[in-house]
Design a protein around this motif. Structure first.
Motif, PDB file in Angstrom:
ATOM      1  N   UNK A   9     -54.756 -25.548  -2.447  1.00  0.00           N
ATOM      2  CA  UNK A   9     -56.150 -25.156  -2.233  1.00  0.00           C
ATOM      3  C   UNK A   9     -56.759 -25.015  -3.614  1.00  0.00           C
ATOM      4  N   UNK A  10     -57.877 -25.716  -3.870  1.00  0.00           N
ATOM      5  CA  UNK A  10     -58.508 -25.651  -5.185  1.00  0.00           C
ATOM      6  C   UNK A  10     -60.021 -25.689  -5.030  1.00  0.00           C
ATOM      7  N   UNK A  11     -60.690 -24.892  -5.838  1.00  0.00           N
ATOM      8  CA  UNK A  11     -62.146 -24.902  -5.829  1.00  0.00           C
ATOM      9  C   UNK A  11     -62.682 -23.644  -6.479  1.00  0.00           C
ATOM     10  N   UNK A  12     -63.990 -23.480  -6.459  1.00  0.00           N
ATOM     11  CA  UNK A  12     -64.988 -24.333  -5.815  1.00  0.00           C
ATOM     12  C   UNK A  12     -65.443 -25.482  -6.718  1.00  0.00           C
ATOM     13  N   UNK A  13     -65.836 -26.581  -6.074  1.00  0.00           N
ATOM     14  CA  UNK A  13     -66.347 -27.771  -6.742  1.00  0.00           C
ATOM     15  C   UNK A  13     -67.693 -28.154  -6.143  1.00  0.00           C
ATOM     16  N   UNK A  14     -68.443 -28.941  -6.894  1.00  0.00           N
ATOM     17  CA  UNK A  14     -69.583 -29.623  -6.302  1.00  0.00           C
ATOM     18  C   UNK A  14     -69.007 -30.693  -5.374  1.00  0.00           C
ATOM     19  N   UNK A  15     -69.664 -31.008  -4.248  1.00  0.00           N
ATOM     20  CA  UNK A  15     -69.079 -31.919  -3.267  1.00  0.00           C
ATOM     21  C   UNK A  15     -68.580 -33.251  -3.832  1.00  0.00           C
ATOM     22  N   UNK A  16     -69.328 -33.925  -4.682  1.00  0.00           N
ATOM     23  CA  UNK A  16     -68.871 -35.206  -5.230  1.00  0.00           C
ATOM     24  C   UNK A  16     -67.629 -35.061  -6.077  1.00  0.00           C
ATOM     25  N   UNK A  17     -67.569 -34.002  -6.844  1.00  0.00           N
ATOM     26  CA  UNK A  17     -66.396 -33.803  -7.692  1.00  0.00           C
ATOM     27  C   UNK A  17     -65.213 -33.326  -6.873  1.00  0.00           C
ATOM     28  N   UNK A  18     -65.477 -32.632  -5.789  1.00  0.00           N
ATOM     29  CA  UNK A  18     -64.390 -32.219  -4.891  1.00  0.00           C
ATOM     30  C   UNK A  18     -63.640 -33.450  -4.392  1.00  0.00           C
ATOM     31  N   UNK A  19     -64.363 -34.470  -3.955  1.00  0.00           N
ATOM     32  CA  UNK A  19     -63.725 -35.672  -3.430  1.00  0.00           C
ATOM     33  C   UNK A  19     -62.937 -36.392  -4.524  1.00  0.00           C
ATOM     34  N   UNK A  20     -63.489 -36.452  -5.705  1.00  0.00           N
ATOM     35  CA  UNK A  20     -62.804 -37.081  -6.835  1.00  0.00           C
ATOM     36  C   UNK A  20     -61.501 -36.324  -7.167  1.00  0.00           C
ATOM     37  N   UNK A  21     -61.556 -34.998  -7.099  1.00  0.00           N
ATOM     38  CA  UNK A  21     -60.377 -34.177  -7.362  1.00  0.00           C
ATOM     39  C   UNK A  21     -59.312 -34.395  -6.293  1.00  0.00           C
ATOM     40  N   UNK A  22     -59.718 -34.418  -5.034  1.00  0.00           N
ATOM     41  CA  UNK A  22     -58.759 -34.645  -3.945  1.00  0.00           C
ATOM     42  C   UNK A  22     -58.076 -35.999  -4.106  1.00  0.00           C
ATOM     43  N   UNK A  23     -58.844 -37.024  -4.442  1.00  0.00           N
ATOM     44  CA  UNK A  23     -58.255 -38.353  -4.659  1.00  0.00           C
ATOM     45  C   UNK A  23     -57.261 -38.324  -5.817  1.00  0.00           C
ATOM     46  N   UNK A  24     -57.606 -37.614  -6.883  1.00  0.00           N
ATOM     47  CA  UNK A  24     -56.710 -37.506  -8.031  1.00  0.00           C
ATOM     48  C   UNK A  24     -55.402 -36.826  -7.678  1.00  0.00           C
ATOM     49  N   UNK A  25     -55.469 -35.764  -6.887  1.00  0.00           N
ATOM     50  CA  UNK A  25     -54.236 -35.098  -6.456  1.00  0.00           C
ATOM     51  C   UNK A  25     -53.366 -36.044  -5.632  1.00  0.00           C
ATOM     52  N   UNK A  26     -53.969 -36.759  -4.705  1.00  0.00           N
ATOM     53  CA  UNK A  26     -53.174 -37.658  -3.858  1.00  0.00           C
ATOM     54  C   UNK A  26     -52.470 -38.720  -4.702  1.00  0.00           C
TER      55      UNK A  26
END
Length: 154
Positions: free
Chosen positions: A125-142
């Motif tokens: 669980x990580x955050x908070x992020x701005x929505x666009x950066x949240x998606x970029x972060x999730x992709x990076x983790x995967x």
């Protein structure tokens, strides 16, 4: 006592992933400097091993510098360990500079390592992020977790 997993909002990354390795092995991927340098960062990014510092105690530091392979752009991450229950839970309050001129501050990374014998279920669980950066972060983790899978397979 291990902290409970908070409810994820649209500003948070929440990932559950199973690794084909015992919990103690997966724990070391996140808490030992040489191991972190082997996998951290998405495809096309590496971590300078000399930049990784982990002082595994409450108030200890957790730091690294990601470097984009193509243009050598640096993206430092500096964190402080705010919760620690080895090998079950790790929490880091961090700041990062993912892009020139962009500063992320007060981002909390929470990791839970669930023991399933020869497998480990990780909840991130990580955050908070701005929505666009949240998606970029999730992709990076995967993508980063794919590197762990490859290391475990060896």
């Amino acid at each position: 006592m291990t902290a409970e997993i908070p409810v994820a909002t649209e500003r948070d990354v929440l990932i559950t992933r199973v690794f084909a390795a015992p919990r103690e092995v997966v724990w070391r991927f996140f808490t030992q400097s040489p191991r972190i340098a082997e996998w951290f960062g998405p495809t096309g990014v590496h971590v300078d091993p000399a930049s990784v510092h982990v002082d595994l105690r409450l108030g200890g530091r957790w730091e690294l510098d990601m470097i984009v392979d193509e243009d050598c752009k640096h993206s430092p991450i500096a964190g402080v360990i705010t919760a620690l229950d080895p090998p079950e839970h790790l929490e880091i309050r961090m700041r990062a500079r993912p892009d020139p001129g962009m500063e992320l501050d007060d981002i909390v990374l929470r990791l839970w390592f669930h023991d399933h014998g020869d497998r480990t279920r990780l909840t991130l669980h990580q955050g908070p992020f701005e929505p666009g950066f949240r998606d970029r972060t999730a992709d990076g983790w995967e993508l980063s977790f794919g590197k762990i899978d490859a290391l475990v397979a060896r």
